[in-house]
Design an enzyme around this catalytic site. Structure first.
Site, PDB file in Angstrom:
ATOM      1  N   HIS A   1     -75.759  13.833  12.174  1.00 40.59           N
ATOM      2  CA  HIS A   1     -76.340  15.004  11.508  1.00 40.59           C
ATOM      3  C   HIS A   1     -77.224  14.613  10.320  1.00 40.59           C
ATOM      4  O   HIS A   1     -78.021  15.426   9.860  1.00 40.59           O
ATOM      5  CB  HIS A   1     -75.239  15.989  11.074  1.00 40.59           C
TER       6      HIS A   1
ATOM      7  N   ASP B   1     -70.841  12.493  16.409  1.00 38.49           N
ATOM      8  CA  ASP B   1     -71.578  12.578  15.145  1.00 38.49           C
ATOM      9  C   ASP B   1     -71.880  11.195  14.580  1.00 38.49           C
ATOM     10  O   ASP B   1     -71.829  10.984  13.379  1.00 38.49           O
ATOM     11  CB  ASP B   1     -70.826  13.428  14.115  1.00 38.49           C
TER      12      ASP B   1
ATOM     13  N   GLY C   1     -73.867  14.192   0.985  1.00 41.39           N
ATOM     14  CA  GLY C   1     -74.539  12.925   0.700  1.00 41.39           C
ATOM     15  C   GLY C   1     -73.658  11.735   1.012  1.00 41.39           C
ATOM     16  O   GLY C   1     -74.132  10.626   1.238  1.00 41.39           O
ATOM     17  N   ASN C   2     -72.325  11.971   1.023  1.00 35.19           N
ATOM     18  CA  ASN C   2     -71.380  10.928   1.410  1.00 35.19           C
ATOM     19  C   ASN C   2     -71.364  10.705   2.922  1.00 35.19           C
ATOM     20  O   ASN C   2     -70.824   9.713   3.399  1.00 35.19           O
ATOM     21  CB  ASN C   2     -69.957  11.268   0.973  1.00 35.19           C
ATOM     22  N   SER C   3     -71.911  11.648   3.668  1.00 35.79           N
ATOM     23  CA  SER C   3     -71.885  11.562   5.129  1.00 35.79           C
ATOM     24  C   SER C   3     -72.458  10.238   5.611  1.00 35.79           C
ATOM     25  O   SER C   3     -73.572   9.868   5.244  1.00 35.79           O
ATOM     26  CB  SER C   3     -72.679  12.718   5.741  1.00 35.79           C
TER      27      SER C   3
ATOM     28  N   THR D   1     -67.449  11.695   7.377  1.00 33.21           N
ATOM     29  CA  THR D   1     -68.300  12.561   8.180  1.00 33.21           C
ATOM     30  C   THR D   1     -68.259  14.030   7.824  1.00 33.21           C
ATOM     31  O   THR D   1     -69.209  14.756   8.074  1.00 33.21           O
ATOM     32  CB  THR D   1     -67.972  12.404   9.685  1.00 33.21           C
ATOM     33  N   ALA D   2     -67.180  14.522   7.225  1.00 37.28           N
ATOM     34  CA  ALA D   2     -67.091  15.963   6.996  1.00 37.28           C
ATOM     35  C   ALA D   2     -66.076  16.267   5.909  1.00 37.28           C
ATOM     36  O   ALA D   2     -65.196  15.458   5.597  1.00 37.28           O
ATOM     37  CB  ALA D   2     -66.690  16.690   8.287  1.00 37.28           C
ATOM     38  N   ILE D   3     -66.209  17.456   5.332  1.00 36.77           N
ATOM     39  CA  ILE D   3     -65.218  17.958   4.383  1.00 36.77           C
ATOM     40  C   ILE D   3     -64.833  19.362   4.782  1.00 36.77           C
ATOM     41  O   ILE D   3     -65.580  20.072   5.452  1.00 36.77           O
ATOM     42  CB  ILE D   3     -65.745  17.966   2.924  1.00 36.77           C
TER      43      ILE D   3
END
Length: 211
Positions: free
Chosen positions: A72, A102, A175-177, A193-195
């Site tokens: 993403h 992802d 931004g950590n993704s 990948t997600a929160i």
């Protein structure tokens, strides 16, 4: 944690992706009256494409410039660049991408010799293990947060269909993704990948794709 960060942080990069978005053409574009009135400066002419950019993180897994990030982060991108820990920047090509997992694989176009991260077996990760998340939240620069593994084998969190996620309370923000989740030996155990968040910020529930 400082020795672990020194070991792993050179292998974590910032990922910049840009894509051109065509804007809708005005119905007055090309109209003879407006063309005659405005000449070459007709404001209703074909609009210039707008550049849309996204920011994320990535992990160097191959010393020859192979980098993992989230799909993403680079989805639909016309141009992808990475910035290293030391400030160097390189253009990348997208080698592989998969929406379901992802994940995306990038390769630096130049000939390079980069520091690849050591990869651990995520099957050995247990609830309660200490972990560090390294990435570039909100574009402020490389940032390290600490936490524990809150749960393992988390599926159906709305990101993809089949992966089992590592859940952590280490702060993960936009931004950590694509950044690294490392263990206490400085090895990669997951790709952030997600929160789970209603506000868009970290609520202590983050997910990483197991290594």
């Amino acid at each position: 944690f400082a020795p672990l960060v020194k070991k792993a942080s050179p292998s974590v990069v910032n990922v910049y992706a840009a894509k051109k978005v065509r804007q809708q053409r005005s119905p007055f574009g090309g109209d003879p009256f407006f063309e005659r009135f405005f000449g070459n400066n007709n404001p209703f002419s074909q609009p210039k494409p707008r550049v849309q950019s996204s920011l994320g993180s990535g992990v160097i897994v191959g010393s020859n410039g192979i980098i993992l990030t989230n799909n993403h982060v680079i989805e639909g991108a016309d141009e992808v660049k990475i910035a290293l820990f030391d400030g160097r920047e390189f253009e990348c090509e997208i080698m592989l991408k998969d929406e379901k997992s992802d994940l995306a694989v990038l390769r630096v176009k130049d000939k390079v010799n980069l520091q690849a991260i050591e990869i651990a077996d995520s099957e050995d990760v247990e609830v309660g293990d200490l972990v560090l998340a390294i990435g570039n939240p909100f574009g402020v620069g490389q940032t390290v947060t600490s936490g524990i593994v809150s749960a393992v084998a988390r599926s159906r969190v709305g990101v993809n269909d089949f992966d089992f996620f590592i859940q952590t309370d280490a702060a993960i923000n936009p931004g950590n993704s694509g950044g690294a989740l490392i263990d206490m030996k400085g090895r990669l155990v997951g790709v952030n990948t997600a929160i789970y968040s209603r506000s868009g910020g970290s609520n202590g529930i983050g997910f990483a794709i197991p290594s």
